[in-house]
Structure formats: structure tokens, C-alpha cells
Design a protein around this motif. Structure first.
Motif, PDB file in Angstrom:
ATOM      1  N   ALA A  11      62.306 -79.082  12.808  1.00 32.15           N
ATOM      2  CA  ALA A  11      61.675 -79.480  14.066  1.00 32.15           C
ATOM      3  C   ALA A  11      61.877 -78.425  15.149  1.00 32.15           C
ATOM      4  O   ALA A  11      60.950 -78.087  15.896  1.00 32.15           O
ATOM      5  N   LEU A  12      63.078 -77.874  15.217  1.00 29.01           N
ATOM      6  CA  LEU A  12      63.388 -76.900  16.261  1.00 29.01           C
ATOM      7  C   LEU A  12      62.749 -75.542  15.991  1.00 29.01           C
ATOM      8  O   LEU A  12      62.374 -74.827  16.924  1.00 29.01           O
ATOM      9  N   ILE A  13      62.618 -75.166  14.725  1.00 27.00           N
ATOM     10  CA  ILE A  13      61.921 -73.926  14.388  1.00 27.00           C
ATOM     11  C   ILE A  13      60.440 -74.044  14.757  1.00 27.00           C
ATOM     12  O   ILE A  13      59.837 -73.119  15.315  1.00 27.00           O
ATOM     13  N   THR A  14      59.837 -75.195  14.447  1.00 30.20           N
ATOM     14  CA  THR A  14      58.435 -75.433  14.814  1.00 30.20           C
ATOM     15  C   THR A  14      58.249 -75.366  16.325  1.00 30.20           C
ATOM     16  O   THR A  14      57.298 -74.762  16.836  1.00 30.20           O
ATOM     17  N   THR A  15      59.188 -75.962  17.049  1.00 28.08           N
ATOM     18  CA  THR A  15      59.139 -75.924  18.508  1.00 28.08           C
ATOM     19  C   THR A  15      59.224 -74.493  19.022  1.00 28.08           C
ATOM     20  O   THR A  15      58.491 -74.100  19.937  1.00 28.08           O
ATOM     21  N   ALA A  16      60.114 -73.692  18.436  1.00 23.81           N
ATOM     22  CA  ALA A  16      60.279 -72.301  18.865  1.00 23.81           C
ATOM     23  C   ALA A  16      59.000 -71.500  18.652  1.00 23.81           C
ATOM     24  O   ALA A  16      58.627 -70.667  19.485  1.00 23.81           O
ATOM     25  N   ILE A  17      58.312 -71.748  17.545  1.00 21.81           N
ATOM     26  CA  ILE A  17      57.059 -71.043  17.263  1.00 21.81           C
ATOM     27  C   ILE A  17      55.994 -71.414  18.298  1.00 21.81           C
ATOM     28  O   ILE A  17      55.289 -70.556  18.838  1.00 21.81           O
ATOM     29  N   ILE A  18      55.879 -72.708  18.582  1.00 25.18           N
ATOM     30  CA  ILE A  18      54.865 -73.170  19.541  1.00 25.18           C
ATOM     31  C   ILE A  18      55.181 -72.672  20.947  1.00 25.18           C
ATOM     32  O   ILE A  18      54.330 -72.088  21.632  1.00 25.18           O
ATOM     33  N   TRP A  19      56.423 -72.884  21.392  1.00 21.77           N
ATOM     34  CA  TRP A  19      56.792 -72.484  22.757  1.00 21.77           C
ATOM     35  C   TRP A  19      56.879 -70.974  22.914  1.00 21.77           C
ATOM     36  O   TRP A  19      56.707 -70.456  24.017  1.00 21.77           O
ATOM     37  N   GLY A  20      57.126 -70.270  21.811  1.00 19.94           N
ATOM     38  CA  GLY A  20      57.129 -68.819  21.896  1.00 19.94           C
ATOM     39  C   GLY A  20      55.756 -68.251  22.223  1.00 19.94           C
ATOM     40  O   GLY A  20      55.639 -67.132  22.735  1.00 19.94           O
ATOM     41  N   SER A  21      54.719 -69.008  21.937  1.00 21.16           N
ATOM     42  CA  SER A  21      53.346 -68.571  22.202  1.00 21.16           C
ATOM     43  C   SER A  21      52.849 -68.955  23.584  1.00 21.16           C
ATOM     44  O   SER A  21      51.840 -68.410  24.057  1.00 21.16           O
ATOM     45  N   THR A  22      53.508 -69.898  24.238  1.00 19.72           N
ATOM     46  CA  THR A  22      52.946 -70.478  25.455  1.00 19.72           C
ATOM     47  C   THR A  22      52.901 -69.513  26.636  1.00 19.72           C
ATOM     48  O   THR A  22      52.021 -69.628  27.481  1.00 19.72           O
ATOM     49  N   GLY A  23      53.847 -68.564  26.699  1.00 17.66           N
ATOM     50  CA  GLY A  23      53.823 -67.617  27.818  1.00 17.66           C
ATOM     51  C   GLY A  23      52.534 -66.822  27.845  1.00 17.66           C
ATOM     52  O   GLY A  23      51.879 -66.707  28.887  1.00 17.66           O
ATOM     53  N   ALA A  24      52.153 -66.287  26.686  1.00 13.14           N
ATOM     54  CA  ALA A  24      50.920 -65.501  26.599  1.00 13.14           C
ATOM     55  C   ALA A  24      49.689 -66.373  26.786  1.00 13.14           C
ATOM     56  O   ALA A  24      48.722 -65.983  27.456  1.00 13.14           O
ATOM     57  N   VAL A  25      49.708 -67.580  26.214  1.00 11.27           N
ATOM     58  CA  VAL A  25      48.566 -68.493  26.355  1.00 11.27           C
ATOM     59  C   VAL A  25      48.381 -68.878  27.816  1.00 11.27           C
ATOM     60  O   VAL A  25      47.267 -68.854  28.346  1.00 11.27           O
ATOM     61  N   ALA A  26      49.477 -69.239  28.486  1.00 13.90           N
ATOM     62  CA  ALA A  26      49.400 -69.641  29.893  1.00 13.90           C
ATOM     63  C   ALA A  26      48.957 -68.483  30.780  1.00 13.90           C
ATOM     64  O   ALA A  26      48.121 -68.659  31.675  1.00 13.90           O
ATOM     65  N   LYS A  27      49.509 -67.307  30.531  1.00 10.82           N
ATOM     66  CA  LYS A  27      49.172 -66.149  31.361  1.00 10.82           C
ATOM     67  C   LYS A  27      47.688 -65.819  31.263  1.00 10.82           C
ATOM     68  O   LYS A  27      47.085 -65.332  32.216  1.00 10.82           O
ATOM     69  N   GLY A  28      47.098 -66.101  30.112  1.00  9.52           N
ATOM     70  CA  GLY A  28      45.674 -65.867  29.939  1.00  9.52           C
ATOM     71  C   GLY A  28      44.798 -66.764  30.794  1.00  9.52           C
ATOM     72  O   GLY A  28      43.621 -66.454  31.025  1.00  9.52           O
ATOM     73  N   THR A  29      45.357 -67.867  31.295  1.00 10.33           N
ATOM     74  CA  THR A  29      44.584 -68.776  32.155  1.00 10.33           C
ATOM     75  C   THR A  29      44.715 -68.444  33.635  1.00 10.33           C
ATOM     76  O   THR A  29      43.998 -69.005  34.462  1.00 10.33           O
ATOM     77  N   PHE A  30      45.632 -67.537  33.980  1.00 11.49           N
ATOM     78  CA  PHE A  30      45.927 -67.286  35.391  1.00 11.49           C
ATOM     79  C   PHE A  30      44.856 -66.457  36.101  1.00 11.49           C
ATOM     80  O   PHE A  30      44.942 -66.238  37.309  1.00 11.49           O
ATOM     81  N   SER A  31      43.858 -65.980  35.369  1.00 12.30           N
ATOM     82  CA  SER A  31      42.724 -65.336  36.026  1.00 12.30           C
ATOM     83  C   SER A  31      41.823 -66.366  36.688  1.00 12.30           C
ATOM     84  O   SER A  31      41.063 -66.052  37.605  1.00 12.30           O
ATOM     85  N   ALA A  32      41.932 -67.635  36.229  1.00 14.59           N
ATOM     86  CA  ALA A  32      41.104 -68.711  36.798  1.00 14.59           C
ATOM     87  C   ALA A  32      41.926 -69.725  37.576  1.00 14.59           C
ATOM     88  O   ALA A  32      41.402 -70.407  38.461  1.00 14.59           O
ATOM     89  N   SER A  94      55.721 -59.987  32.885  1.00 17.34           N
ATOM     90  CA  SER A  94      54.954 -59.970  31.645  1.00 17.34           C
ATOM     91  C   SER A  94      55.277 -61.199  30.810  1.00 17.34           C
ATOM     92  O   SER A  94      56.352 -61.804  30.946  1.00 17.34           O
ATOM     93  N   ALA A  95      54.347 -61.580  29.927  1.00 11.78           N
ATOM     94  CA  ALA A  95      54.561 -62.732  29.054  1.00 11.78           C
ATOM     95  C   ALA A  95      55.739 -62.488  28.121  1.00 11.78           C
ATOM     96  O   ALA A  95      56.536 -63.389  27.852  1.00 11.78           O
ATOM     97  N   VAL A  96      55.854 -61.252  27.618  1.00 14.05           N
ATOM     98  CA  VAL A  96      56.970 -60.913  26.728  1.00 14.05           C
ATOM     99  C   VAL A  96      58.297 -61.019  27.463  1.00 14.05           C
ATOM    100  O   VAL A  96      59.261 -61.610  26.980  1.00 14.05           O
ATOM    101  N   GLU A  97      58.354 -60.435  28.661  1.00 12.58           N
ATOM    102  CA  GLU A  97      59.580 -60.462  29.459  1.00 12.58           C
ATOM    103  C   GLU A  97      60.002 -61.900  29.759  1.00 12.58           C
ATOM    104  O   GLU A  97      61.177 -62.275  29.613  1.00 12.58           O
ATOM    105  N   ALA A  98      59.051 -62.725  30.179  1.00 12.18           N
ATOM    106  CA  ALA A  98      59.356 -64.118  30.499  1.00 12.18           C
ATOM    107  C   ALA A  98      59.858 -64.871  29.277  1.00 12.18           C
ATOM    108  O   ALA A  98      60.812 -65.655  29.365  1.00 12.18           O
TER     109      ALA A  98
END
Length: 302
Positions: A11-32, A94-98
Motif C-alpha cells: 500500500a505504501l509503495i503504491t502511495t509513493a508512486i502516485i504521490w511521487g508524480s503529483t508535483g509534476a502533474v500539479a505544476k503542469g496546471t499552474f499555467s491556468a 521545480s517539481a523535482v526539487e519539491a
């Protein structure tokens, strides 16, 4: 290793994979959207999607009023501010830094578990903690060493906001481990969405931010897909799995899986945003991996 512990790890590995992607996904919405609007949208959509399920849970489980108030108070007081700090940090740096700095939260969780929950740490876990502390020092100092890396801009204020999120998130996890012991985790997640939606709506109105319309989602397929990922995968699935997983093992051990988010963040940020990590970030990833291996290589002890 027991079956319960294996399931918690999964469960925690799955969570890490999903949340590890959210910084880049969220940052992609900040243009709007700005961070406050993003959080408003995220939890408004989450509420609309999960509301029928919340009603079903309330009818089926018939939770006591005391239980509902416990969830409302903890989720309402402990989560919105750190979420705003986190995404303001993502917006500035940056998404990576965050993601990498966010992955250092186990340092605070281990210390909190020792102080408040009286958890005992093995020698390997202490060594993993020391390694992760080194990572934190490297990452926090990075904006002082380099302000830009190609198209990536680093921000000390953004990094500090993410660290602030880590501290608040640690306090939340420790409280949740005690308060939610006998409460179904899906109920916590489903009830939290309307709480967050109301709070972020009020925040936008008070701060005089424009309240975006749902119609904006029809103007951009990228924005629609990103928000759907944040709502379904990051909010509902990962949120429930994390609360469930960290409830089954020690809080300090559960938090160590957070390190893995940084490893996921690098390829996702490159694919979605074209961010190329600095040599310091690559060094941090190597050290993070060593810290996780060192802290978690104690299977025979369970």
C-alpha cells in the motif's frame, strides 16, 4: 514478515508512486490555475465524484457523532494549511526539487514517533535517518548553490514551504494514527473531501482570488486529465492507502517509504515538464535509495 506487514508495504509503495508524480502533474496546471485555485478545483471535483459513496458509507457504517467530529476537526485544522504550503512551494521551485524535499519528511516522523508514540528504532533505522538528514541539508542548500539549471528555477522560499509542509504533515500523521485507529479509512478520505472543498472555497473568497468555473476543464484536455489524476489517484486512492498502510506498521517505518517519491518524481518531471535534474538531485536520489535500503532491510526482525 507477516501478511499484514507485506500488504502495508504494498500500500505504501503504491502511495509513493502516485504521490511521487503529483508535483509534476500539479505544476503542469499552474499555467491556468494558481495553487489556491488548484486546491479548490481538486477537492470540489473529489467531493462531487465521491459524494454518493460518502452517503453510502454513512448509511452503512452509522458512525457516531463523536467519530464524525473527530474527522472534521482533525482534517479541517491539520491539512488545508500544509497543503497550501506544499503547492505554493511546488509553484515556486521545480517539481523535482519539491518532491525530493517532500521525501525527507520521514526525518520529522521518526523523531515524532520517538517523542510522542514512544516507538523504538533499530540501529539500521537510525542509520537511515542519518543518511536522510544529509539529503535534507544538500537539498535545502541547492538554491544557494545554483539558482537555475537550464529551464529549471530553484527557490529557497519554495523549498522552505515544502519543509513547513513536512512538519505539519508529521503532526497530522501522528494524530491520525491515534484518532483513526478504529475508524474505517475510506470514511476518513470521503468525508475529508467536502471539508477541504469548503475551506479552500472560503480561502479564495477571503483572499479575493477569482473563483474559477468548472467550464475551464472543457477548454483543456491536459488540465482535465491532470485534475482527474489528482482527484482519483492522488486524493482518494493514495490518501486511503496511506492512512491504512501507516496504521498497520510503526509510524516511523511507514514514513520511510516517502523517500521513494523522489525517485519517481525525476522521470515523471522529465516526461511531463522537461525538467532535467541537477547533479545534486542525482546525488540525493542515490543517498535516498541507500537510506531506504538501510532502514528497511530488517525483514528477519519481524
Amino acid at each position: 514478515m507477516t501478511k499484514k506487514r507485506r500488504l502495508a508495504y504494498l500500500a505504501l509503495i503504491t502511495t509513493a508512486i502516485i504521490w511521487g508524480s503529483t508535483g509534476a502533474v500539479a505544476k503542469g496546471t499552474f499555467s491556468a490555475l494558481n495553487p489556491a485555485q488548484f486546491l479548490y478545483f481538486r477537492y470540489l471535483l473529489a467531493t462531487l465524484i465521491s459524494f454518493p459513496y460518502l452517503i453510502y458509507l454513512l448509511i452503512k457504517l452509522k458512525p457516531k457523532l463523536k467519530t464524525l467530529w473527530s474527522i472534521i476537526l482533525l482534517e479541517g485544522l491539520a491539512i488545508p494549511l500544509p497543503l497550501l504550503m506544499l503547492y505554493e512551494g511546488v509553484y515556486r521551485t521545480s517539481a523535482v526539487e519539491a518532491s525530493l524535499i517532500g521525501a525527507t519528511s520521514p526525518i520529522f516522523t521518526v523523531l515524532g514517533g520517538i517523542i510522542f508514540l514512544r516507538e523504538r528504532e533499530t540501529r539500521r533505522e537510525w542509520q537511515g535517518l542519518a543518511i536522510s538528514f544529509l539529503v535534507t541539508l544538500i537539498l535545502v542548500a541547492e538554491p544557494l548553490l545554483m539558482m537555475t539549471n537550464g529551464t529549471i528555477t530553484y527557490s529557497l522560499s519554495g523549498n522552505l514551504m515544502v519543509i513547513g509542509y513536512n512538519i505539519f504533515w508529521t503532526l497530522y500523521c501522528l494524530l491520525a494514527k491515534k484518532l483513526y485507529k478504529k475508524i474505517p479509512k475510506v470514511l476518513v478520505t470521503a468525508l475529508a473531501f467536502p471539508i477541504y472543498a469548503i475551506i479552500f472555497t472560503l480561502y479564495i473568497l477571503i483572499s479575493h482570488n477569482p473563483l474559477p468555473s468548472l467550464s475551464i476543464l472543457t477548454t483543456s484536455s491536459h488540465l482535465s486529465i491532470s485534475m482527474l489524476y489528482m482527484v482519483v489517484m492522488s486524493s482518494f486512492i493514495a490518501g486511503t492507502l496511506y492512512i491504512w498502510g501507516q496504521d498497520k506498521i510503526e509510524a516511523s517505518e511507514a514514513s520511510v517509504f516517502t523517500y521513494l517519491q523522489g525517485i519517481v518524481a525525476i522521470p515523471v518531471a522529465f516526461l511531463l515538464l522537461g525538467e532535467t535534474p541537477s547533479p545534486i538531485a542525482y546525488l540525493a536520489i542515490i543517498v535516498i535509495a541507500l537510506g531506504v535500503y538501510r532502514a528497511e532491510s530488517r525483514v528477519n526482525q519481524h
